[in-house]
Motif scaffolding. Structure first.
Motif, PDB file in Angstrom:
ATOM      1  N   UNK B 228      -9.394   3.404   6.033  1.00  0.00           N
ATOM      2  CA  UNK B 228      -8.789   2.980   7.346  1.00  0.00           C
ATOM      3  C   UNK B 228      -8.054   2.018   7.232  1.00  0.00           C
ATOM      4  N   UNK B 229      -8.472   1.100   6.409  1.00  0.00           N
ATOM      5  CA  UNK B 229      -7.902  -0.485   6.153  1.00  0.00           C
ATOM      6  C   UNK B 229      -6.557  -0.307   5.810  1.00  0.00           C
ATOM      7  N   UNK B 230      -6.350   0.823   4.613  1.00  0.00           N
ATOM      8  CA  UNK B 230      -4.927   0.852   4.132  1.00  0.00           C
ATOM      9  C   UNK B 230      -4.094   1.530   5.073  1.00  0.00           C
ATOM     10  N   UNK B 231      -4.871   2.420   5.842  1.00  0.00           N
ATOM     11  CA  UNK B 231      -3.775   3.215   7.020  1.00  0.00           C
ATOM     12  C   UNK B 231      -3.429   2.258   7.803  1.00  0.00           C
ATOM     13  N   UNK B 232      -4.245   1.349   8.428  1.00  0.00           N
ATOM     14  CA  UNK B 232      -3.823   0.276   9.292  1.00  0.00           C
ATOM     15  C   UNK B 232      -2.636  -0.577   8.626  1.00  0.00           C
ATOM     16  N   UNK B 233      -2.936  -0.775   7.554  1.00  0.00           N
ATOM     17  CA  UNK B 233      -1.993  -1.627   6.806  1.00  0.00           C
ATOM     18  C   UNK B 233      -0.649  -0.923   6.684  1.00  0.00           C
ATOM     19  N   UNK B 234      -0.674   0.399   6.316  1.00  0.00           N
ATOM     20  CA  UNK B 234       0.660   1.142   6.174  1.00  0.00           C
ATOM     21  C   UNK B 234       1.420   1.238   7.642  1.00  0.00           C
ATOM     22  N   UNK B 235       0.522   1.588   8.557  1.00  0.00           N
ATOM     23  CA  UNK B 235       1.241   1.623   9.900  1.00  0.00           C
ATOM     24  C   UNK B 235       1.803   0.384  10.295  1.00  0.00           C
ATOM     25  N   UNK B 236       1.296  -0.908  10.156  1.00  0.00           N
ATOM     26  CA  UNK B 236       1.660  -1.961  10.606  1.00  0.00           C
ATOM     27  C   UNK B 236       2.824  -2.560   9.674  1.00  0.00           C
ATOM     28  N   UNK B 237       2.886  -2.085   8.642  1.00  0.00           N
ATOM     29  CA  UNK B 237       4.222  -2.384   7.469  1.00  0.00           C
ATOM     30  C   UNK B 237       5.430  -1.635   8.078  1.00  0.00           C
TER      31      UNK B 237
ATOM     32  N   UNK C 186      24.452  -3.111   1.679  1.00  0.00           N
ATOM     33  CA  UNK C 186      23.171  -2.065   1.506  1.00  0.00           C
ATOM     34  C   UNK C 186      22.460  -1.686   2.592  1.00  0.00           C
ATOM     35  N   UNK C 187      23.084  -2.379   3.856  1.00  0.00           N
ATOM     36  CA  UNK C 187      22.138  -1.739   5.128  1.00  0.00           C
ATOM     37  C   UNK C 187      22.642  -0.365   5.474  1.00  0.00           C
ATOM     38  N   UNK C 188      23.493   0.023   4.956  1.00  0.00           N
ATOM     39  CA  UNK C 188      23.683   1.578   5.155  1.00  0.00           C
ATOM     40  C   UNK C 188      22.623   2.361   4.245  1.00  0.00           C
ATOM     41  N   UNK C 189      22.019   1.893   3.428  1.00  0.00           N
ATOM     42  CA  UNK C 189      21.124   2.730   2.653  1.00  0.00           C
ATOM     43  C   UNK C 189      19.613   2.410   3.002  1.00  0.00           C
ATOM     44  N   UNK C 190      19.626   1.678   4.352  1.00  0.00           N
ATOM     45  CA  UNK C 190      18.078   1.231   4.586  1.00  0.00           C
ATOM     46  C   UNK C 190      17.505   2.225   4.744  1.00  0.00           C
ATOM     47  N   UNK C 191      16.097   2.358   4.346  1.00  0.00           N
ATOM     48  CA  UNK C 191      15.271   3.445   4.742  1.00  0.00           C
ATOM     49  C   UNK C 191      14.986   3.547   6.135  1.00  0.00           C
ATOM     50  N   UNK C 192      14.743   4.797   6.801  1.00  0.00           N
ATOM     51  CA  UNK C 192      14.526   4.986   8.052  1.00  0.00           C
ATOM     52  C   UNK C 192      12.884   4.795   8.160  1.00  0.00           C
ATOM     53  N   UNK C 193      12.372   4.377   9.362  1.00  0.00           N
ATOM     54  CA  UNK C 193      10.802   4.047   9.403  1.00  0.00           C
ATOM     55  C   UNK C 193       9.807   5.325   9.057  1.00  0.00           C
ATOM     56  N   UNK C 194      10.665   6.394   9.434  1.00  0.00           N
ATOM     57  CA  UNK C 194      10.177   7.679   9.274  1.00  0.00           C
ATOM     58  C   UNK C 194      10.178   8.249   7.541  1.00  0.00           C
ATOM     59  N   UNK C 195      10.882   7.337   6.931  1.00  0.00           N
ATOM     60  CA  UNK C 195      11.348   7.935   5.745  1.00  0.00           C
ATOM     61  C   UNK C 195      10.218   7.388   4.643  1.00  0.00           C
ATOM     62  N   UNK C 196       9.522   8.299   4.301  1.00  0.00           N
ATOM     63  CA  UNK C 196       7.972   8.168   3.673  1.00  0.00           C
ATOM     64  C   UNK C 196       8.177   8.608   2.310  1.00  0.00           C
ATOM     65  N   UNK C 197       9.135   9.315   1.905  1.00  0.00           N
ATOM     66  CA  UNK C 197       8.972  10.168   0.670  1.00  0.00           C
ATOM     67  C   UNK C 197       8.957   9.209  -0.263  1.00  0.00           C
ATOM     68  N   UNK C 198       7.678   9.393  -1.238  1.00  0.00           N
ATOM     69  CA  UNK C 198       7.410   8.825  -2.316  1.00  0.00           C
ATOM     70  C   UNK C 198       6.747   7.471  -2.137  1.00  0.00           C
ATOM     71  N   UNK C 199       6.924   6.966  -0.906  1.00  0.00           N
ATOM     72  CA  UNK C 199       6.099   5.545  -0.491  1.00  0.00           C
ATOM     73  C   UNK C 199       4.572   5.521  -1.225  1.00  0.00           C
ATOM     74  N   UNK C 200       4.367   4.290  -1.745  1.00  0.00           N
ATOM     75  CA  UNK C 200       2.995   4.332  -2.615  1.00  0.00           C
ATOM     76  C   UNK C 200       1.789   4.647  -1.585  1.00  0.00           C
ATOM     77  N   UNK C 201       2.149   4.265  -0.275  1.00  0.00           N
ATOM     78  CA  UNK C 201       1.078   4.407   0.870  1.00  0.00           C
ATOM     79  C   UNK C 201       1.361   5.466   1.881  1.00  0.00           C
ATOM     80  N   UNK C 202       2.185   6.514   1.474  1.00  0.00           N
ATOM     81  CA  UNK C 202       2.470   7.429   2.228  1.00  0.00           C
ATOM     82  C   UNK C 202       1.114   8.249   2.548  1.00  0.00           C
ATOM     83  N   UNK C 203       0.386   8.456   1.462  1.00  0.00           N
ATOM     84  CA  UNK C 203      -0.764   9.388   1.698  1.00  0.00           C
ATOM     85  C   UNK C 203      -1.663   8.895   2.916  1.00  0.00           C
ATOM     86  N   UNK C 204      -1.318   7.697   3.275  1.00  0.00           N
ATOM     87  CA  UNK C 204      -2.365   7.234   4.217  1.00  0.00           C
ATOM     88  C   UNK C 204      -1.800   7.411   5.778  1.00  0.00           C
ATOM     89  N   UNK C 205      -0.490   7.979   5.696  1.00  0.00           N
ATOM     90  CA  UNK C 205      -0.048   7.970   7.275  1.00  0.00           C
ATOM     91  C   UNK C 205      -0.053   9.429   7.724  1.00  0.00           C
TER      92      UNK C 205
END
Lengths: 218, 243, 205
Positions: B228-237, C186-205
């Motif tokens: 949950x903490x990591x999820x909150x962190x990921x969202x706020x980031x 490089x602003x033209x390459x900026x990731x979109x907020x919902x562009x999550x592919x491969x992000x290390x914390x994508x699993x948490x969203x």
């Protein structure tokens, strides 16, 4: 690699604190022991090998947080990580430089301090040999600890907390060898184990240290 | 159905929510039955009297103290090899539990040792090994706390856990060697299994099972919190304005 | 020898900042990255230099070819300028540091300890390090910080000479160096907020 070694040694000589500080610390720690336990020569001669090993260990620990932190702050580690020299080799060399500037002077100074602690002269040779075999392991373990904590602000205390438990086996076998030597007993077993551990540390820990450093730089 | 499916935090949480009530209940029953039976339902030992009954706390705590570290080692390996976040967080969640169990083991051991050997503490190989294990737990937890980036923290603590395990094993052998060297032919044997007769065995097993389930429940619960903490962190980031 | 980035995505602190970065540098070419603070210039440069892994995509031609100069100079305060440069030259398997000293007018300073130099002089010594490495691809992160206008001219000349010899340069800078270089926002390459592919914390969203 030799360039890195020469540079580190030159820095240690010029910046002070390399050769001098660890040795002075070792000296003071050892000289303070009689003040804390009393001047009875019988007691001092019993605990001398352990005290000298403990002092050497703490002196090694003292200089560890400078081992990588300075290079991290001034960007040297970034450049080293992109240089043709493998990071594993660079860290092994830095461990070696730490041993030459810290461990080696301790080995040489130990017998003189042993005299002050009334250690039996028959143990001097074994004390020097055990320190010479053990301090390389202390330096390499320290390099690994420094690589783990280099990215952490005020990581010095944490470094001690991580490294000291890792020092336990080296300390046990090293001090045991010195103690048996002083008591005139057979020293082969602890010495061989100590030598084996040092060799294993030198062979394997640079890889663990480099892995940790890459994780920090990332 | 592969076990790796539960490496997904959402699936892990769903499974954990199903398992947890049973784990808590079974742990409570196991510990209660084990301790009550152990304390009141077994005869006093002919040599040690009623002091022997602390075994029902002491041995399960020591058992968890060691196995928590082994579990952390495995979880660290999984994180380093397969990069499953749940694995790293489970290792993080298990460490304080292991630390507390180590402390319980040491304290109950001291309380037991006082009447039996006339001393709270002896530098016996086994006691010393647990003291060293305690130091390793401290270092591991401190490193997790000190590193800011969670993935870097997971990486570094995993490396520490791997290297630390090797050194912990070395320390174990070193301590055995060292303590033998000190007092020839140790007069104090801590080997409980040898002294245990069948009357004491069953409640001890039940207590160990209860503690293991308690460990499982605690780790599941704490891992859920970390997720949950990591999820909150990921969202706020992602909510932070760019540029 | 050519530096190619194909559909590269990079992350800072686990959060994707740039994605779909694709460009190529041929020998003799330079590229200047522009973008507001926090856009990901440093992250992209560090990724190309190999200091951190890309989330996705491929980077070709960078391995063992780049010389990286970040915000810090990599100089040791207790070593002289010449000793600092010789050290880096030897790490890269070379010995000649005259080229680096000349290009940044460091001759008079060569025996001064780096710790006694001014910030601008240190920067010049740090940039001279790139020359002594002999690496073809220079990666420079805000190289002109604390340089005076004369030193900036020296730097521009050094880059130009490097390009003329078939070198490449990738720079993040806001100063107009008068280089014949592509400028890329490089602003033209900026990731979109919902562009999550491969992000290390994508699993948490």
């Amino acid at each position: 690699m030799i360039a890195l070694l020469i540079r580190d040694l030159r820095l240690a000589l010029r910046a002070g604190g390399g050769f001098g500080l660890g040795l002075a610390f070792f000296l003071i720690i050892t000289l303070l022991v009689p003040f804390s336990v009393g001047p009875q020569s019988q007691l001092l001669s019993t605990i001398a090998p352990g005290v000298l090993w403990m002092g050497a260990l703490l002196a090694c620990l003292l200089s560890l947080d400078r081992l990588l932190a300075l290079d991290f702050e001034d960007g040297t580690l970034d450049v080293l990580a992109t240089a043709p020299l493998p990071l594993e080799a660079a860290l092994a060399v830095k461990g070696l430089a730490h041993w030459i500037t810290t461990g080696l002077p301790l080995v040489i100074a130990a017998p003189f301090l042993a005299v002050l602690l009334n250690m039996p002269p028959q143990g001097f040779a074994w004390l020097v040999i055990s320190l010479a075999l053990g301090t390389p392991a202390l330096s390499m373990i320290g390099t690994f600890g420094a690589a783990l904590t280099v990215g952490i602000k005020r990581g010095g205390l944490l470094l001690s907390l991580l490294v000291l438990p890792l020092y336990v086996p080296t300390l046990i076998f090293g001090a045991e060898a010195a103690r048996r030597g002083a008591a005139g007993m057979a020293v082969e077993t602890p010495l061989f184990v100590l030598a084996g551990m040092s060799l294993a540390c030198i062979a394997l820990l640079p890889f663990a240290a480099a892995a940790a450093l890459r994780m920090t730089l990332r | 159905m592969s076990i790796w499916e539960y490496a997904n935090p959402v699936r892990f949480l769903a499974l954990s929510a199903k398992v947890q009530p049973f784990a808590w209940a079974a742990a409570a029953i196991g510990i209660l039955v084990g301790l009550l039976w152990g304390f009141f339902g077994t005869p006093d030992d002919f040599r040690q009297g009623s002091t022997v009954k602390i075994i029902y706390l002491h041995v399960p705590a020591a058992w968890i103290a060691i196995n928590a570290w082994i579990m952390m080692l495995l979880a660290s390996l999984v994180w380093l090899v397969r990069r499953h976040h749940v694995s790293a967080l489970a290792a993080k969640a298990a460490a304080p539990v292991g630390l507390v169990m180590t402390v319980i083991g040491l304290l109950t051991g001291a309380i037991w040792g006082q009447p039996m050997w006339g001393t709270w503490w002896a530098w016996d190989p086994r006691l010393t090994s647990f003291l060293i294990l305690f130091l390793f737990y401290l270092g591991y937890i401190a490193l997790w706390e000190a590193v800011e980036d969670p993935d870097t923290a997971a990486d570094l603590t995993s490396v520490l856990c791997l290297v630390g395990s090797v050194f912990a094993l070395l320390s174990r052998y070193a301590v055995l060697f060292w303590s033998q060297g000190l007092h020839q032919g140790a007069s104090l044997s801590l080997d409980k299994e040898e002294n245990i007769s069948n009357v004491f065995w069953l409640p001890l097993i039940i207590s160990i099972a209860g503690f293991t389930l308690l460990f499982l429940a605690l780790v599941l619960y704490r891992t859920g919190t970390e997720i949950s903490l990591r999820r909150a962190r990921a969202i706020s980031a992602r909510l932070e304005p760019r540029g | 020898m050519r530096l190619t980035l194909a559909d590269v995505a990079v992350a800072r602190g686990g959060v994707p900042v740039l994605s779909g970065v694709s460009f190529a540098l041929n020998p003799g070419e330079a590229m200047i990255l522009r973008g507001p603070n926090g856009a990901g210039k440093t992250t992209l440069l560090r990724t190309v230099a190999g200091l951190q892994p890309a989330l996705s995509g491929s980077i070709d031609g960078a391995t063992d070819a780049v010389a990286y100069a970040g915000h810090a100079d990599g100089l040791k305060a207790m070593l002289s300028v010449a000793e600092n440069l010789s050290f880096w030259a030897r790490v890269y398997g070379r010995s000649d540091i005259a080229g680096g000293l000349d290009a940044y007018a460091l001759g008079p300073l060569r025996d001064r300890l780096a710790g006694t130099l001014s910030a601008g002089q240190k920067r010049r010594a740090g940039l001279a390090r790139l020359l002594v490495t002999g690496r073809p691809i220079w990666i420079l992160d805000e190289p002109t910080v604390s340089l005076d206008s004369h030193a900036v001219t020296l730097f521009a000349a050094a880059v130009r000479a490097h390009l003329a010899q078939g070198g490449m340069a990738l720079l993040a800078t806001h100063i107009d160096l008068g280089l014949d270089a592509r400028v890329c926002d490089i602003s033209s390459w900026a990731s979109l907020p919902d562009d999550l592919l491969g992000a290390s914390d994508e699993a948490f969203l």
